[in-house]
Design a protein around this motif. Structure first.
Motif, mmCIF file in Angstrom:
data_model
loop_
_atom_site.group_PDB
_atom_site.id
_atom_site.type_symbol
_atom_site.label_atom_id
_atom_site.label_comp_id
_atom_site.label_asym_id
_atom_site.label_seq_id
_atom_site.Cartn_x
_atom_site.Cartn_y
_atom_site.Cartn_z
ATOM 1 N N PHE A 304 0.761 -1.220 0.049
ATOM 2 C CA PHE A 304 -0.056 0.096 0.071
ATOM 3 C C PHE A 304 1.028 1.299 -0.150
ATOM 4 C CE2 PHE A 304 -2.739 -3.041 2.122
ATOM 5 C CZ PHE A 304 -3.859 -2.833 1.482
ATOM 6 N N ALA A 305 0.445 2.228 -0.599
ATOM 7 C CA ALA A 305 1.025 3.836 -0.426
ATOM 8 C C ALA A 305 0.226 4.172 0.921
ATOM 9 C CB ALA A 305 0.882 4.444 -1.601
ATOM 10 N N VAL A 306 1.074 4.235 1.892
ATOM 11 C CA VAL A 306 0.512 4.945 3.183
ATOM 12 C C VAL A 306 0.398 6.337 3.390
ATOM 13 C CG1 VAL A 306 0.579 4.605 5.715
ATOM 14 C CG2 VAL A 306 1.070 2.609 4.337
ATOM 15 N N LEU A 307 -0.716 6.986 3.690
ATOM 16 C CA LEU A 307 -0.786 8.362 3.963
ATOM 17 C C LEU A 307 -0.504 8.547 5.295
ATOM 18 C CD1 LEU A 307 -3.625 8.444 1.451
ATOM 19 C CD2 LEU A 307 -2.013 10.173 1.425
ATOM 20 N N ARG A 308 -0.261 9.751 5.524
ATOM 21 C CA ARG A 308 0.251 10.229 6.869
ATOM 22 C C ARG A 308 -0.702 10.402 7.996
ATOM 23 N NH1 ARG A 308 3.840 13.953 9.705
ATOM 24 N NH2 ARG A 308 2.753 15.831 9.459
ATOM 25 N N SER A 309 -0.971 9.584 8.975
ATOM 26 C CA SER A 309 -1.675 9.835 10.146
ATOM 27 C C SER A 309 -0.994 10.636 11.165
ATOM 28 C CB SER A 309 -2.390 8.451 10.534
ATOM 29 O OG SER A 309 -2.949 8.380 11.741
ATOM 30 N N GLY A 311 -2.931 11.613 14.133
ATOM 31 C CA GLY A 311 -3.718 11.264 15.333
ATOM 32 C C GLY A 311 -5.005 10.389 14.778
ATOM 33 N N THR A 312 -6.046 10.285 16.047
ATOM 34 C CA THR A 312 -6.944 9.471 15.783
ATOM 35 C C THR A 312 -6.614 7.934 15.994
ATOM 36 O OG1 THR A 312 -7.379 8.806 13.421
ATOM 37 C CG2 THR A 312 -8.258 11.065 14.283
ATOM 38 N N TYR A 313 -7.639 7.051 15.400
ATOM 39 C CA TYR A 313 -7.380 5.691 15.634
ATOM 40 C C TYR A 313 -7.082 5.147 14.190
ATOM 41 C CZ TYR A 313 -10.161 4.395 20.052
ATOM 42 O OH TYR A 313 -10.619 4.308 21.246
ATOM 43 N N PHE A 314 -6.814 5.849 13.220
ATOM 44 C CA PHE A 314 -6.968 5.469 11.974
ATOM 45 C C PHE A 314 -5.675 5.862 11.007
ATOM 46 C CE2 PHE A 314 -11.199 6.606 13.379
ATOM 47 C CZ PHE A 314 -11.557 5.121 13.708
ATOM 48 N N VAL A 315 -5.639 5.173 10.065
ATOM 49 C CA VAL A 315 -4.484 5.591 9.114
ATOM 50 C C VAL A 315 -5.134 5.222 7.573
ATOM 51 C CG1 VAL A 315 -3.237 3.420 9.166
ATOM 52 C CG2 VAL A 315 -2.255 5.263 8.080
ATOM 53 N N THR A 316 -4.970 6.079 6.629
ATOM 54 C CA THR A 316 -5.540 5.634 5.373
ATOM 55 C C THR A 316 -4.467 5.482 4.209
ATOM 56 O OG1 THR A 316 -5.493 8.053 4.687
ATOM 57 C CG2 THR A 316 -7.496 7.190 5.565
ATOM 58 N N ALA A 317 -4.838 4.532 3.259
ATOM 59 C CA ALA A 317 -3.890 4.052 2.488
ATOM 60 C C ALA A 317 -4.402 3.855 0.896
ATOM 61 C CB ALA A 317 -3.288 2.604 2.758
ATOM 62 N N ASP A 318 -3.344 4.107 0.001
ATOM 63 C CA ASP A 318 -3.689 4.216 -1.295
ATOM 64 C C ASP A 318 -3.634 2.872 -2.005
ATOM 65 O OD1 ASP A 318 -4.062 4.627 -4.242
ATOM 66 O OD2 ASP A 318 -3.076 6.566 -4.136
ATOM 67 N N ILE A 319 -4.780 2.339 -2.569
ATOM 68 C CA ILE A 319 -4.614 0.860 -3.310
ATOM 69 C C ILE A 319 -4.252 0.893 -4.431
ATOM 70 C CG2 ILE A 319 -6.490 0.197 -1.667
ATOM 71 C CD1 ILE A 319 -8.680 0.473 -3.982
ATOM 72 N N THR A 320 -3.969 1.954 -5.075
ATOM 73 C CA THR A 320 -3.314 1.922 -6.499
ATOM 74 C C THR A 320 -2.089 1.016 -6.773
ATOM 75 O OG1 THR A 320 -3.988 4.315 -6.620
ATOM 76 C CG2 THR A 320 -2.904 3.292 -8.487
ATOM 77 N N PRO A 321 -1.169 1.180 -5.761
ATOM 78 C CA PRO A 321 0.226 0.305 -6.246
ATOM 79 C C PRO A 321 -0.067 -1.248 -6.193
ATOM 80 C CG PRO A 321 0.684 1.881 -4.291
ATOM 81 C CD PRO A 321 -1.014 1.922 -4.718
ATOM 82 N N LEU A 322 -1.329 -1.701 -5.648
ATOM 83 C CA LEU A 322 -1.672 -2.911 -5.575
ATOM 84 C C LEU A 322 -2.828 -3.405 -6.801
ATOM 85 C CD1 LEU A 322 -2.162 -3.211 -1.739
ATOM 86 C CD2 LEU A 322 -0.564 -4.809 -2.904
ATOM 87 N N GLY A 323 -2.775 -2.427 -7.579
ATOM 88 C CA GLY A 323 -3.647 -2.607 -8.678
ATOM 89 C C GLY A 323 -5.183 -2.409 -8.306
#
Ligand code: PMP
Ligand code: GLN
Length: 380
Positions: A304-309, A311-323
């Motif tokens: 995954f291409a992980v975006l910066r988190s 704070g909070t309980y969460f992190v978001t990630a880009d699924i593009t590199p996984l197709g």
């Protein structure tokens, strides 16, 4: 309310239960909060505090919220008239919007937004004016021109969530200043969702700053938080609103007809929790920060291409590199592909294209659960 269907959190937790997948979807901890809080709840139940509590909340909880606001954010609220207890932040948000908006009034909010915002705005017959947070520089930001363009003569309030779910963004003092200036210019109220106030990680660009603490803003802000996240008791649904007397009494007028009062014996227990020493809050944050770091490592290793988190309980990630191209399809297939549940963020946007390829993972889980998820995600 037909367009709203079932919430994504209920849907994804049901998917996890059905498939036996590791549930990194819905944001709830899998361990209990402070023992003193749990004991205080049991003691309150066994000492007969089981009937309707006072409408604004039990006095000791209002006093504890007031002391907490002063100690952490330097904000003074009178427990008698400037603080009310609600059934979680969810009821606080609904009551505030229903109290302040007439049909057709506009609510500025940042998308992706927590799902109850759109529903509460719809219940009030108000109109949402979303401003899009876009991934940039590895984190999230908004275009100041877009923010300004969202304000107009019908703007009644700004609904602001920082630290922000689902992105993990912490709004900077500069960004908060821009929002505050527009609130003044357009005579709008800020309704703030600060349920993650104690979860700003040490490497964030800015500390948590309640917008109510900016010059002139206390008089036009309803500040909302809840015990669920800070004390790992999301099922208790104890939240609160702080603000100037006139705005708080408007919210209380609505609250009394939504739930009347809530969870009597849990309120004194939350008062005990709020009185925890500063070390509790630091350890809580540091523990979650370690979990964030570990999950981010695992997500990166899985592709995954992980975006910066920040704070909070969460992190978001880009699924593009996984197709991946569509987060909803990706999340629906994930349990079968590798036995993990995540949440697609596009459901939190009006402009779904902005978040189509982004998914959210919760890291508020025991270390062994996170390790198991990481092992499974390597199968992708
Ligand atoms: N706002 C945000 C941003 C949330 O993530 C949540 C989920 N806890 C809530 C509000 C709801 O909080 P509560 O459970 O106290 O109603
Ligand atoms: N706040 C939690 C999340 O964002 C869950 C809340 C809910 O299930 N309504 O995942």
């Amino acid at each position: 309310m037909r367009p709203f269907g079932t919430t994504i959190f209920a849907e994804m937790s049901a998917l996890a239960a059905r498939t036996g997948a590791v549930n990194l979807g819905q944001g709830f901890p899998d361990t209990d909060g402070p023992t003193a809080m749990l004991d205080a709840a049991a003691a309150a139940i066994h000492s007969g505090r089981n009937q309707y509590p006072p409408g604004p909340g039990v006095p000791e909880l209002r006093a504890a919220v007031s002391a907490h606001q002063k100690a952490f954010w330097g904000l003074d609220y009178d427990p008698d008239g400037e603080i009310i207890v609600t059934a979680g932040a969810t009821e606080a948000i609904a009551a505030s919007i229903l109290a302040l908006c007439e049909a057709g009034d506009e609510v500025v909010c940042f998308e992706p937004y927590y799902d109850s915002y759109a529903a509460s705005i719809a219940l009030a017959g108000a109109v949402r004016r979303p401003v899009t947070l876009r991934a940039h520089d590895g984190g999230y930001g908004f275009d100041p021109a877009e923010l300004r363009a969202a304000f107009g003569p019908r703007t009644r309030l700004v609904l602001l969530n920082s630290p922000h779910n689902p992105t993990g963004k912490v709004f900077t003092p500069n960004e908060l200043g821009q929002i505050a200036a527009l609130c003044e210019e357009f005579d709008a109220v800020a309704v703030t969702d600060e349920v993650y106030e104690h979860l700003v990680f040490t490497d964030a660009d800015a500390p948590h700053v309640p917008i109510a603490s900016l010059p002139g803003m206390r008089a036009r802000t309803l500040q909302i938080s809840s015990a669920g996240k800070t004390f790992s008791c999301t099922g208790w649904k104890i939240g609160w609103i702080c603000g100037p007397r006139d705005l708080v009494s408007a919210a209380l007028r609505v609250k009394q007809f939504l739930t009347f009062v809530n969870a009597g014996p849990l309120q004194p227990a939350v008062a005990v929790a709020l009185d925890s020493p500063p070390s509790y809050y630091e350890q809580f944050r540091d523990g979650l920060q370690r979990k964030r770091d570990r999950l981010c490592e695992g997500l990166t290793a899985a592709g995954f291409a992980v975006l910066r988190s920040e704070g909070t309980y969460f992190v978001t990630a880009d699924i593009t590199p996984l197709g991946g191209t569509d987060g909803v399809d990706f999340c629906l297939a994930l349990p079968e592909r590798c036995g993990v549940v995540a949440v697609p963020t596009q459901v939190f946007y009006d402009d779904a294209s902005a978040g189509r390829h982004i998914v959210r993972f919760a890291f508020c889980k025991r270390d062994e659960v996170i390790e198991e998820a990481i092992t499974r995600l390597r199968r992708l």
